[in-house]
Enzyme design. Structure first.
Site, PDB file in Angstrom:
ATOM      1  N   CYS A  91       0.856  -1.187   0.000  1.00  0.00           N
ATOM      2  CA  CYS A  91       0.000   0.000   0.000  1.00  0.00           C
ATOM      3  C   CYS A  91       0.890   1.234   0.000  1.00  0.00           C
ATOM      4  CB  CYS A  91      -0.874  -0.015   1.253  1.00  0.00           C
ATOM      5  SG  CYS A  91      -1.884   1.469   1.455  1.00  0.00           S
ATOM      6  N   CYS A 205      -0.902   3.377  -6.595  1.00  0.00           N
ATOM      7  CA  CYS A 205      -1.822   2.816  -5.604  1.00  0.00           C
ATOM      8  C   CYS A 205      -2.005   1.374  -6.043  1.00  0.00           C
ATOM      9  CB  CYS A 205      -3.159   3.550  -5.619  1.00  0.00           C
ATOM     10  SG  CYS A 205      -4.450   2.714  -4.668  1.00  0.00           S
TER      11      CYS A 205
HETATM   12  N1  DGL Z   1      -3.958   0.341  -1.960  1.00  0.00           N
HETATM   13  C1  DGL Z   1      -3.663   1.593  -1.335  1.00  0.00           C
HETATM   14  C2  DGL Z   1      -2.410   2.240  -1.943  1.00  0.00           C
HETATM   15  O1  DGL Z   1      -1.577   1.575  -2.555  1.00  0.00           O
HETATM   16  C3  DGL Z   1      -4.698   2.670  -1.203  1.00  0.00           C
HETATM   17  C4  DGL Z   1      -6.145   2.488  -1.102  1.00  0.00           C
HETATM   18  C5  DGL Z   1      -6.777   3.246   0.050  1.00  0.00           C
HETATM   19  O2  DGL Z   1      -7.037   4.460  -0.050  1.00  0.00           O
HETATM   20  O3  DGL Z   1      -6.992   2.584   1.072  1.00  0.00           O
HETATM   21  O4  DGL Z   1      -2.210   3.412  -1.791  1.00  0.00           O
END
Ligand code: DGL
Length: 293
Positions: A91, A205
């Site tokens: 993330c 993301c």
């Molecule tokens: N998957 C997360 C990232 O790589 C973000 C998603 C969220 O806002 O929770 O930033």
């Protein structure tokens, strides 16, 4: 600094387990699955667990102090229960903020996921690149620092989308949004002036690669899309010194564990999508989101 975050060099030396390692992949929701698949592909016989803090999703809307406290609290529980040898924070929104805190708190190595700005700047011929992320990731000092350090010579569009992570989850759950809605989020990545146009878009993301096929189709012109997942999988192997004996491995068994901190959306289509990614066991370990945690 980029290398530090990705590699985990700013922490105590790594002890390499002699047995098959246990690896925890973590995200706010389903986006980390795009990294998880690459990790499993890179080391199919390792012992993987996937954890989604869906009770905290989306992380992109949480203030920094709240997000830090939340990730530390959830990780306390996950580490106590699963005792991983290595954790991959799949993330960007969490990694660009919380990695130094995690490394201070826990002994095992943490590998982060941060916007691939350096590779994007090297890949661009036009000198116009776009970083598509959550609003929180584009606002981070860390991200701004990467742009200054590695892409000062480029025109960089920092595009923070409030809606795309949710759209990606909807896609995986079998409820795709319309092309118009997707295009409204994607359009700011594409700039064109008399001397050139965007030729590289960084998927900063981990949710966004779930939409990559649709992005390709909707893009007003072809660009290189950068998904960091293969680089993170290589980093995992390097950090754990994956021995040559592991080069040939049996087929993936598919019965790995997925943990959710909320579990509200765990309907049959989502369970099927998880099973298709090798996550045949699903457990809900409730950790409700409360202010400051
Ligand atoms: N998957 C997360 C990232 O790589 C973000 C998603 C969220 O806002 O929770 O930033």
């Amino acid at each position: 600094m980029f290398a530090d975050l990705l590699a985990g060099t700013s922490q105590t030396p790594i002890t390499v387990p002699s047995r098959i390692p246990s690896i925890l992949a973590f995200d706010s929701g389903l986006g980390g699955l795009t990294v998880f698949s690459e990790l499993v592909r890179a080391w199919p016989d390792a012992d993987f667990v996937y954890a989604a803090d869906d009770a905290g999703f989306p992380y992109g809307r949480l203030p920094e102090s709240e997000l830090t406290a939340r990730v530390l609290a959830v990780m306390d529980r996950l580490v106590a229960v699963h005792r991983p040898d290595l954790v991959v924070i799949a993330c960007n929104t969490a990694s660009t903020l919380v990695l130094p805190h995690l490394r201070r708190r826990f002994d095992m190595p943490f590998i982060g996921t941060v916007p691939a700005i350096k590779p994007a700047a090297s890949a661009s011929r036009s000198g116009r690149i776009a970083i598509l992320a959550t609003p929180a990731t584009v606002a981070r000092d860390y991200t701004r620092g990467l742009v200054e350090a590695y892409a000062a010579q480029c025109r960089v569009e920092l595009v923070g989308s409030r809606r795309l992570a949710g759209f990606a989850e909807a896609e995986l759950r079998g409820h795709p949004v319309s092309d118009e809605e997707l295009m409204a989020e994607l359009a700011p990545c594409f700039v064109e002036d008399e001397s050139g146009r965007t030729d590289v878009v960084v998927l900063a993301c981990t949710h966004y690669p779930l939409l990559l096929e649709r992005f390709r189709r909707l893009a007003p012109w072809p660009v290189t899309w950068i998904d960091p997942a293969p680089a993170i999988a290589r980093r995992m192997r390097d950090v754990l010194h994956r021995p040559a004996a592991h080069e040939t491995v049996p087929e993936d068994h598919g019965g790995r564990l997925a943990i959710f901190t909320g579990g509200e959306g765990l309907d049959p289509p989502l369970r099927a999508a998880l099973a298709a990614r090798g996550l045949g066991q699903v457990v809900v370990d409730p950790i409700p989101l409360v202010a400051g945690h």
